[in-house]
Design an enzyme around this catalytic site. Structure first.
Site, mmCIF file in Angstrom:
data_model
loop_
_atom_site.group_PDB
_atom_site.id
_atom_site.type_symbol
_atom_site.label_atom_id
_atom_site.label_comp_id
_atom_site.label_asym_id
_atom_site.label_seq_id
_atom_site.Cartn_x
_atom_site.Cartn_y
_atom_site.Cartn_z
ATOM 1 N N THR A 185 -12.046 20.138 -57.157
ATOM 2 C CA THR A 185 -12.290 21.578 -57.212
ATOM 3 C C THR A 185 -11.264 22.175 -58.165
ATOM 4 O OG1 THR A 185 -10.753 22.034 -55.438
ATOM 5 C CG2 THR A 185 -13.046 21.725 -54.807
ATOM 6 N N GLU A 330 -17.482 21.415 -52.283
ATOM 7 C CA GLU A 330 -17.316 20.734 -50.996
ATOM 8 C C GLU A 330 -18.644 20.528 -50.274
ATOM 9 O OE1 GLU A 330 -15.487 23.126 -52.211
ATOM 10 O OE2 GLU A 330 -13.379 22.969 -51.645
ATOM 11 N N LYS A 438 -9.312 45.639 -50.118
ATOM 12 C CA LYS A 438 -9.212 46.366 -48.861
ATOM 13 C C LYS A 438 -8.609 47.733 -49.154
ATOM 14 C CE LYS A 438 -9.009 44.768 -44.199
ATOM 15 N NZ LYS A 438 -8.516 43.826 -43.229
ATOM 16 N N TRP A 443 -13.270 47.318 -46.267
ATOM 17 C CA TRP A 443 -13.554 46.399 -47.364
ATOM 18 C C TRP A 443 -14.539 46.985 -48.351
ATOM 19 C CZ3 TRP A 443 -14.076 40.771 -45.053
ATOM 20 C CH2 TRP A 443 -12.815 40.392 -44.562
#
Ligand code: AMP
Length: 537
Positions: A185, A330, A438, A443
């Site tokens: 990754t 993944e 935030k 959010w």
């Protein structure tokens, strides 16, 4: 009591055998440095795969060894995928867009024994080779005529090696949990982490990928894979396509070139393609500038990042339907895809747009949930958003050479994404947890803001990051690449009014020439945050 069924291991060699027998004359078309348009079929490919397995024997590459590739999407890379996996060797696909230091790290971490490389990456390897102690030699993916001169030690020509070997090879049978491929990754912090795929996971993932409610692939399709074979196995398409006899078109080093993609699509009768949004932006820009059309393309799978509505709408003008998909390295990578059961004609346009922007429903095999900060499961009501967790047979449970499990105490993998899920299972990513803004304790979804901004006809690309604010802790900052130089800050901020919640609208917009792109072709929020670290000073 156990059932009384055969215990045939799920091995990648079974895909090869099946494709060779049933779809032997289905074509694989590629561009390489030594072929403007290379063309052969599955039968030719798998004959050469057997030769390559014999080359491995000659080079003393044996069961359990790891070899690295630095290569584009083409027929030779395809052959390496199969010759490695089917003989129990692990194919470590190295992303050549990583920094040299990261490449050095992952090649050494994986203990790659040989490197199979496109000629283009020879200079990079010459620079690194003294620091690659495990490498026994290099195979250049070329014919003899186009071999580059090189100072690399123990260099071989791929085509010459193949020519010297027999077409006979008996594929071994082994445990289906045997490792088949390895991909790191490109994490933004710390060293890259290796994900080790196995035969069982790859086969099950391929079954899922070809399903009608996923990529819907068959022998009637022609797939142009614009997702790199060096990242998450081109989303598993090199395994899935031969399973059902889909024709494959591979653009080699010309992945980001709009003209080449258009030529390939129209001349090879491509009807389905897959890639990240930045690739599609390049193609659509080329079509706009050249006035060309897409003659056969019908659907495009867009994943790796949220697909802006503007891309969907422009494709629609070309008669192409966009499916948003979500996944990660993944997860092999497919997690969800938006196949939309609803008939667009029966929905108000705004509802239709809202729906098609979602990352879709989980494919069978992937279990999903969203949880709060204290790991309580949140409702599927399309409103509650929380950390997205997954489990399933093609999801990693531990990173390569890590001692600790990658799962929580209940066996779920934390994706690091924040999402909502509607009552009918449509998942929507609102942000990467690291990118969440935030503001005043609430959010703000950077993805929604970016989407609204890219809808403006004078905007080429948009990105939103959080910047510190004395009163609200953080506020969004809109960063724009213009399509039309007359666009002003006031114009784009006013455009957002009515398209997102009023308090989400950024106070400021800045214009840049281009946005930084990661090694996997996504807009790099981390680099943008670094770039605007001192904002608004
Ligand atoms: P990678 O492992 O490099 O393939 O990156 C996986 C990450 O890409 C995911 O965890 C998401 O953050 C992002 N991603 C993938 N697909 C989507 C999508 N459809 N919408 C938003 N983000 C996505």
């Amino acid at each position: 009591m156990f059932g009384l069924m055969m215990d045939t291991p799920l091995l990648i060699s079974s895909i090869m055998r099946h494709a060779e027998k049933l779809y032997g004359d289905t074509e694989i078309v590629s561009i390489t440095h030594d072929h403007p348009r290379h063309r052969y079929n599955y039968q030719d490919a798998f004959q050469r795969v057997r030769r390559l397995a014999n080359v491995f024997k000659q080079l003393d590459i044996t069961f359990g060894d790891v070899i690295g590739t630095l290569a584009w999407n083409d027929f030779r890379h395809f052959e390496i995928y199969y010759a490695t996996a089917c003989s129990g060797v692990v194919c470590h696909t190295v992303n050549p867009r990583l920094f040299a230091e990261q490449i050095r790290y992952i090649v050494n971490h994986a203990e790659d024994k040989w490197l199979f490389t496109d000629p283009l990456f020879v200079p990079l390897l010459e620079e690194l080779q003294a620091q690659l102690p495990h490498i026994k030699g290099y195979v250049i993916l070329s014919d003899e005529e186009h071999m580059p001169t090189s100072t690399l030690p123990n260099v071989h020509c791929y085509e010459s090696l193949l020519q010297q070997q027999s077409e006979e090879f008996d594929w071994p049978e082994f445990d289906e949990r045997t490792a088949s491929a390895l991909c790191y990754t490109s994490g933004t912090t710390g060293n890259p982490k290796g994900v080790v795929y196995n035969h069982r996971a790859t086969l099950l993932h391929s079954y899922a990928l070809v399903m009608p409610n996923a990529l819907n692939l068959s022998s009637r399709d022609c797939l142009l894979s614009v997702v790199p074979m060096f990242h998450v196995n081109a989303w598993g398409t090199p395994y899935a396509a031969p399973m059902v006899g889909t024709k494959i078109v591979l653009p080699g080093p010309r992945m980001a070139d709009g003209q080449t993609l258009t030529d390939l699509m129209n001349e090879e009768q491509v009807n389905v393609s897959a890639g990240v949004p930045t690739i599609w932006q390049a193609l659509l820009n080329y079509l706009r500038e050249s006035g060309r059309t897409l003659d056969t393309l019908k659907r495009v799978i867009v994943g790796g990042a949220a697909c802006p509505l503007s891309i969907m709408e422009t494709f629609e003008q070309h008669g192409v339907y966009v499916h948003a998909a979500w996944g990660m390295t993944e997860m092999s990578p497919l997690g969800s895809i938006n196949t939309m059961d609803q008939d667009p004609c029966e929905l108000p346009r705004s509802v239709y747009n809202e729906l098609r922007l979602k990352a879709g429903r989980a494919v069978f095999g992937v279990d999903m949930k969203i949880v709060s900060d204290d790991d309580q499961e949140l409702p599927w009501d399309g409103k509650a958003f929380g950390t997205l967790k997954v489990r399933g047979p093609w999801i990693t449970n531990r990173y390569f050479k890590h001692d600790a499990s990658a799962l929580d105490d209940n066996g779920w993998f934390d994706t690091g994404d924040v999402a909502t899920i509607s009552a009918d299972g449509y998942m929507q990513i609102t942000d990467r947890a690291k990118d969440v803004i935030k503001s005043g304790g609430e959010w703000i979804s950077s993805i929604d803001l970016e989407n609204a901004a890219t809808g403006h006809p004078k905007v080429a690309q948009a990105a939103v990051i959080g910047v510190p604010h004395p009163k609200w802790t953080e506020r969004p900052l809109l960063i724009i690449v213009k399509k039309d130089t007359t666009l002003s800050k006031e114009e784009i901020l006013a455009w957002l009014d009515g398209k997102v919640a009023k308090w989400w609208i950024p106070e400021d917009a800045v214009f840049v020439e281009s946005l930084p792109i990661t090694a996997t072709g996504k807009i790099s929020k981390k680099d943008l945050r670094d770039q605007f670290e001192d904002y608004p000073k």
